[in-house]
Design a protein around this motif. Sequence first.
Motif, short mmCIF file in Angstrom:
data_model
loop_
_atom_site.label_atom_id
_atom_site.label_comp_id
_atom_site.label_asym_id
_atom_site.label_seq_id
_atom_site.Cartn_x
_atom_site.Cartn_y
_atom_site.Cartn_z
N TYR A 65 130.30 36.78 90.65
CA TYR A 65 129.58 36.85 91.92
C TYR A 65 128.43 35.85 92.01
O TYR A 65 127.66 35.88 92.96
N LEU A 66 128.35 34.97 91.03
CA LEU A 66 127.28 33.98 91.04
C LEU A 66 127.73 32.75 91.81
O LEU A 66 128.21 31.76 91.24
N THR A 67 127.61 32.83 93.12
CA THR A 67 128.02 31.75 94.02
C THR A 67 126.85 31.36 94.91
O THR A 67 125.87 32.11 95.04
N GLU A 119 122.88 30.54 82.25
CA GLU A 119 123.12 29.16 82.72
C GLU A 119 123.61 29.14 84.18
O GLU A 119 123.21 28.28 84.97
N LYS A 120 124.45 30.09 84.54
CA LYS A 120 124.95 30.13 85.93
C LYS A 120 123.84 30.53 86.90
O LYS A 120 123.76 30.01 88.02
N LEU A 121 122.98 31.45 86.49
CA LEU A 121 121.84 31.84 87.34
C LEU A 121 120.87 30.67 87.50
O LEU A 121 120.33 30.45 88.59
N GLN A 122 120.65 29.94 86.42
CA GLN A 122 119.76 28.78 86.48
C GLN A 122 120.28 27.72 87.44
O GLN A 122 119.52 27.10 88.18
N ARG A 123 121.60 27.49 87.41
CA ARG A 123 122.19 26.49 88.30
C ARG A 123 122.02 26.86 89.77
O ARG A 123 121.99 26.00 90.64
N LEU A 124 121.89 28.17 90.04
CA LEU A 124 121.69 28.64 91.41
C LEU A 124 120.20 28.77 91.75
O LEU A 124 119.85 29.27 92.82
N ASN A 125 119.33 28.32 90.81
CA ASN A 125 117.87 28.39 91.02
C ASN A 125 117.37 29.81 91.21
O ASN A 125 116.43 30.06 91.98
#
Length: 502
Positions: free
Chosen positions: A356-358, A389-395
Motif C-alpha cells: 500500500y506504499l504508493t 526504504e519505501k516510506l522514505q522514497r514517499l517522503n
Amino acid sequence: MNLNQIIEEILRSSQLTYLVLVFFAVSLFLYLLFLTSFSILGLWLSEAGLWLAWIPLTLIAIGFPFTIKMHFLTQINPINPFFMSIGIVANIITFMGLMIPFLQISMTNEKLKKAMEKDLGDDYLEIIEKNLIVRFTQEVKFKLIRYFLGAKARFIRKTLNIYKEIPYKRIGDMDLKLNAYAPRRVGSFPIIIFIHGGAWMLGSKDRGRDENVCKMLANHGYVVFNIDYRLFPRKANTIAEMLSDVRAAIKFVKQIGPGFGGDPKTVFLFGRSAGAHLSLLSAFTQQGPFFKEELGQYKQEDLEVSGVIAFYPPTNLEALYNFYKILAPKIAMAKIIGGKPEDKKELYQLFSPVSYLTEQNAKFIPPVFIATGLKDKLVAPTQSKELYEKLQRLNITTVLLEFPNANHGFDTIQAGPNSQLAYKYLLQFLAWVLSKEKESKQLENAETYQQTRIVLTRSERHPTTRKPFFVSTEEDEAKTNRLFTEESMKYRAEKRVEISER
C-alpha cells in the motif's frame, strides 16, 4: 586446611573423573544456551545476559586453578585436564558473548541517536515543545541500576487508573474486549492502541509483558487501550478478520477515549510482531473500506491515526514465507493466509503493508517508528528495512532503529539494554510527532485566520444585528466596510428620529 590443600585432596579423589564430566557438561550446556541467542529459541538472551553471566564466570573461577594443578600431576588421567580445558574455554566464550550487548551499548546508543537525527533532523529535540502533557527523556542512556532494579511496577500502578474487560465489538454471542490504562492526572492525553503479537495465533491483552508496556506508556502521559482480537484458528479464519477487529477498535476508542481523559484527535497504533503487522496494515488502508462488508461502516476520520509504532514487523508476507528454512512456520503461514505464495500470491500482496506504499496513498500515511533486532530469526530484519526504504522514497516521516545484538521480542525485558534505549527513543519520537502536529494546527489556524478573519471589535459589528462581519479577501473587506457605513448611517438616522419623537 587451605585452598591449595582442598584442591589437591579433590584431585586425588576417586570421584575426580565424575566431577570433571559434571563440570564439562554444565559448561557445554551454558555454551549451547548462549548459541540459542542466534536462533528462535534465544529471543531474550541478549537482554538477560547480565543476570546469567555470573554462572560461567563462577565456573571459570572454580575450574581454572584445578586445571593448572592437573597439568603438574603426572598420575592424573590425561582426559581430565583435557575436558576441564574445553569447559573453561566454553565458559569464557559464553561469558564474553553474554556481555557483548552491555559492552557495546554506548556504541549502539550512538548509532541510534544518529538514526533519530538523520530521520527527524539534528535539532529534533529542540522542536519538542516544553509544555507537552506527555513525558520523555531528554538524554537517552542505559542505566545499569534500572537493569537490576527492574520497572517500578508498584509505583507506576499508583499513578494510573486501570479498567479491565471493556467490550468494544460483538460477534455473534462473543464480545471482544479491551483494557484501558489512564493517568490519574487531569488533562487531555494522547491515545495509544496497543495490539499484541503472537504469530496471529497466540497472545492476549492480559499477558503480563504486554500489560507492563501499557502501564509504562500510561505513566508517561498516554491513555493506552490494550485490545484483544480474534486469533487463528479458533476464532479467526484469516488475517482479514483480525484487521476488521483492529479497525473496529480504533473507531470505538475514538468514541470513548474522552471518557478516560484521552484526546481522540491524537491516536497512535502500537504493535509488536504480528500486532505491528496489523497496526501498519490498518494505518496504510485507512482511506477507504478494506472489505466489501465495511462499505458505509467507517468514515475516513474514524480510522485516521497520528502515527504507527512497529516493533519487528512482518511487512512483506511472501518474502517472510521464503525467509523460513524450516517447514513448520511455512505451514502455519500458509494456513493463516489461505495458501502458499505460488497459489495465493494475491492474498500475500493483499495482507502485506508494503503493498500500500504508493504515491496515491502517501498523503494518508502517518509517521512511522520502526524498531528491529539485527539477530531476529523469526521476522527477518530486512522486512523492516524494506518498509523503511519505501516510506522514505514517499517522503513519509519514518524512523528505523536497528539493534545489532537483539533478537525477536528483545523489548520483552523492559529493563534490558536494548529495551531501555528503544522505549526512550520511542517516547522522544511520540513527543516530536505531537509537537509537529501542534505546530501544524497553529499554522493552519493562522492561515484560516488570514483567509477568513473574524472581526470582533465593537466598531466592526453589524450596527443592527450586532453580529460580527466575516472578511475573507481585500475586496470583501472593502465591500463590508461600505455595507457597515451604509447600515451605520441608517441606524443612526433611525435613532435620531426615535429620540426626536420622544
